[in-house]
Design a protein around this motif. Structure first.
Motif, PDB file in Angstrom:
ATOM      1  N   GLU A 158     -21.327  37.941 -37.254  1.00 39.84           N
ATOM      2  CA  GLU A 158     -22.033  36.714 -37.620  1.00 39.84           C
ATOM      3  C   GLU A 158     -21.087  35.526 -37.553  1.00 39.84           C
ATOM      4  O   GLU A 158     -19.869  35.685 -37.533  1.00 39.84           O
ATOM      5  CB  GLU A 158     -22.649  36.856 -39.015  1.00 39.84           C
ATOM      6  CG  GLU A 158     -23.724  37.926 -39.070  1.00 39.84           C
ATOM      7  CD  GLU A 158     -24.373  38.062 -40.436  1.00 39.84           C
ATOM      8  OE1 GLU A 158     -24.151  37.207 -41.316  1.00 39.84           O
ATOM      9  OE2 GLU A 158     -25.110  39.037 -40.618  1.00 39.84           O
ATOM     10  N   LEU A 203     -26.018  22.333 -43.237  1.00 35.62           N
ATOM     11  CA  LEU A 203     -27.379  22.200 -43.752  1.00 35.62           C
ATOM     12  C   LEU A 203     -27.879  20.780 -43.515  1.00 35.62           C
ATOM     13  O   LEU A 203     -27.090  19.834 -43.507  1.00 35.62           O
ATOM     14  CB  LEU A 203     -27.407  22.519 -45.251  1.00 35.62           C
ATOM     15  CG  LEU A 203     -26.989  23.936 -45.629  1.00 35.62           C
ATOM     16  CD1 LEU A 203     -26.894  24.063 -47.139  1.00 35.62           C
ATOM     17  CD2 LEU A 203     -27.967  24.941 -45.061  1.00 35.62           C
ATOM     18  N   VAL A 235     -23.696  31.614 -41.063  1.00 31.64           N
ATOM     19  CA  VAL A 235     -24.889  30.828 -40.737  1.00 31.64           C
ATOM     20  C   VAL A 235     -26.118  31.708 -40.927  1.00 31.64           C
ATOM     21  O   VAL A 235     -27.140  31.283 -41.476  1.00 31.64           O
ATOM     22  CB  VAL A 235     -24.795  30.270 -39.298  1.00 31.64           C
ATOM     23  CG1 VAL A 235     -26.093  29.620 -38.877  1.00 31.64           C
ATOM     24  CG2 VAL A 235     -23.629  29.297 -39.180  1.00 31.64           C
ATOM     25  N   GLU A 236     -26.013  32.959 -40.501  1.00 31.44           N
ATOM     26  CA  GLU A 236     -27.128  33.897 -40.626  1.00 31.44           C
ATOM     27  C   GLU A 236     -27.455  34.187 -42.092  1.00 31.44           C
ATOM     28  O   GLU A 236     -28.626  34.299 -42.465  1.00 31.44           O
ATOM     29  CB  GLU A 236     -26.805  35.195 -39.873  1.00 31.44           C
ATOM     30  CG  GLU A 236     -26.669  35.024 -38.378  1.00 31.44           C
ATOM     31  CD  GLU A 236     -25.288  34.496 -37.917  1.00 31.44           C
ATOM     32  OE1 GLU A 236     -25.136  34.325 -36.702  1.00 31.44           O
ATOM     33  OE2 GLU A 236     -24.406  34.267 -38.755  1.00 31.44           O
ATOM     34  N   GLU A 273     -29.430  31.392 -43.449  1.00 35.48           N
ATOM     35  CA  GLU A 273     -30.826  31.500 -43.029  1.00 35.48           C
ATOM     36  C   GLU A 273     -31.569  32.518 -43.886  1.00 35.48           C
ATOM     37  O   GLU A 273     -32.697  32.275 -44.316  1.00 35.48           O
ATOM     38  CB  GLU A 273     -30.908  31.890 -41.558  1.00 35.48           C
ATOM     39  CG  GLU A 273     -30.463  30.787 -40.625  1.00 35.48           C
ATOM     40  CD  GLU A 273     -30.366  31.236 -39.174  1.00 35.48           C
ATOM     41  OE1 GLU A 273     -30.679  32.407 -38.864  1.00 35.48           O
ATOM     42  OE2 GLU A 273     -29.974  30.404 -38.350  1.00 35.48           O
ATOM     43  N   ARG A 274     -30.935  33.656 -44.161  1.00 37.79           N
ATOM     44  CA  ARG A 274     -31.579  34.675 -45.005  1.00 37.79           C
ATOM     45  C   ARG A 274     -31.789  34.140 -46.413  1.00 37.79           C
ATOM     46  O   ARG A 274     -32.837  34.366 -47.025  1.00 37.79           O
ATOM     47  CB  ARG A 274     -30.734  35.951 -45.048  1.00 37.79           C
ATOM     48  CG  ARG A 274     -30.730  36.724 -43.746  1.00 37.79           C
ATOM     49  CD  ARG A 274     -30.065  38.084 -43.902  1.00 37.79           C
ATOM     50  NE  ARG A 274     -28.654  38.035 -44.184  1.00 37.79           N
ATOM     51  CZ  ARG A 274     -27.691  38.015 -43.255  1.00 37.79           C
ATOM     52  NH1 ARG A 274     -27.989  38.045 -41.973  1.00 37.79           N
ATOM     53  NH2 ARG A 274     -26.417  37.993 -43.619  1.00 37.79           N
ATOM     54  N   THR A 278     -34.700  31.685 -46.577  1.00 39.15           N
ATOM     55  CA  THR A 278     -36.024  32.211 -46.243  1.00 39.15           C
ATOM     56  C   THR A 278     -36.596  32.909 -47.458  1.00 39.15           C
ATOM     57  O   THR A 278     -35.994  33.844 -47.974  1.00 39.15           O
ATOM     58  CB  THR A 278     -35.922  33.221 -45.076  1.00 39.15           C
ATOM     59  OG1 THR A 278     -35.304  32.569 -43.976  1.00 39.15           O
ATOM     60  CG2 THR A 278     -37.286  33.736 -44.670  1.00 39.15           C
TER      61      THR A 278
END
Length: 99
Positions: free
Chosen positions: A7, A19, A59-60, A63-64, A67
């Motif tokens: 990642e 962000l 970054v991933e 995102e998680r 969400t």
């Protein structure tokens, strides 16, 4: 889910730059990012890795974290719908077989 070395790693200090700013151009404060990692929000913590004295996320993972997880009622409704569809398919198959 744990952060993978595949990642895109980001220092917690640099997260606000990854962000979007609010409509007034204000960025998330660095202290908020550290709070997300230590305490969390609504039972969820920002995933981190420590290398020496520095904390990283990815970054991933951002995102998680951003969400929303589906709530329990939504998951249960989806499971019930799937079970009903499988039952109807099984009944149709039995009818074809003449049972």
């Amino acid at each position: 889910m744990a952060i993978s070395m595949k990642e895109t790693l980001v220092s917690l200090r640099d997260v606000p730059n990854h962000l979007p700013a609010d409509p007034e151009g204000e960025r998330i404060d660095e202290s908020s990012v550290y709070r997300w990692a230590r305490i969390g929000v609504n039972g969820r913590k920002l995933e981190t890795l420590r290398f020496g004295r520095r904390l990283f996320t990815s970054v991933e993972a951002l995102e998680r974290f951003g969400t929303p997880e589906p709530d329990e009622d939504e998951l249960q409704a989806e499971a019930m719908e799937k079970a009903n569809q499988e039952l109807l398919a099984a009944e149709a198959e039995l009818e074809k077989m003449g049972a």
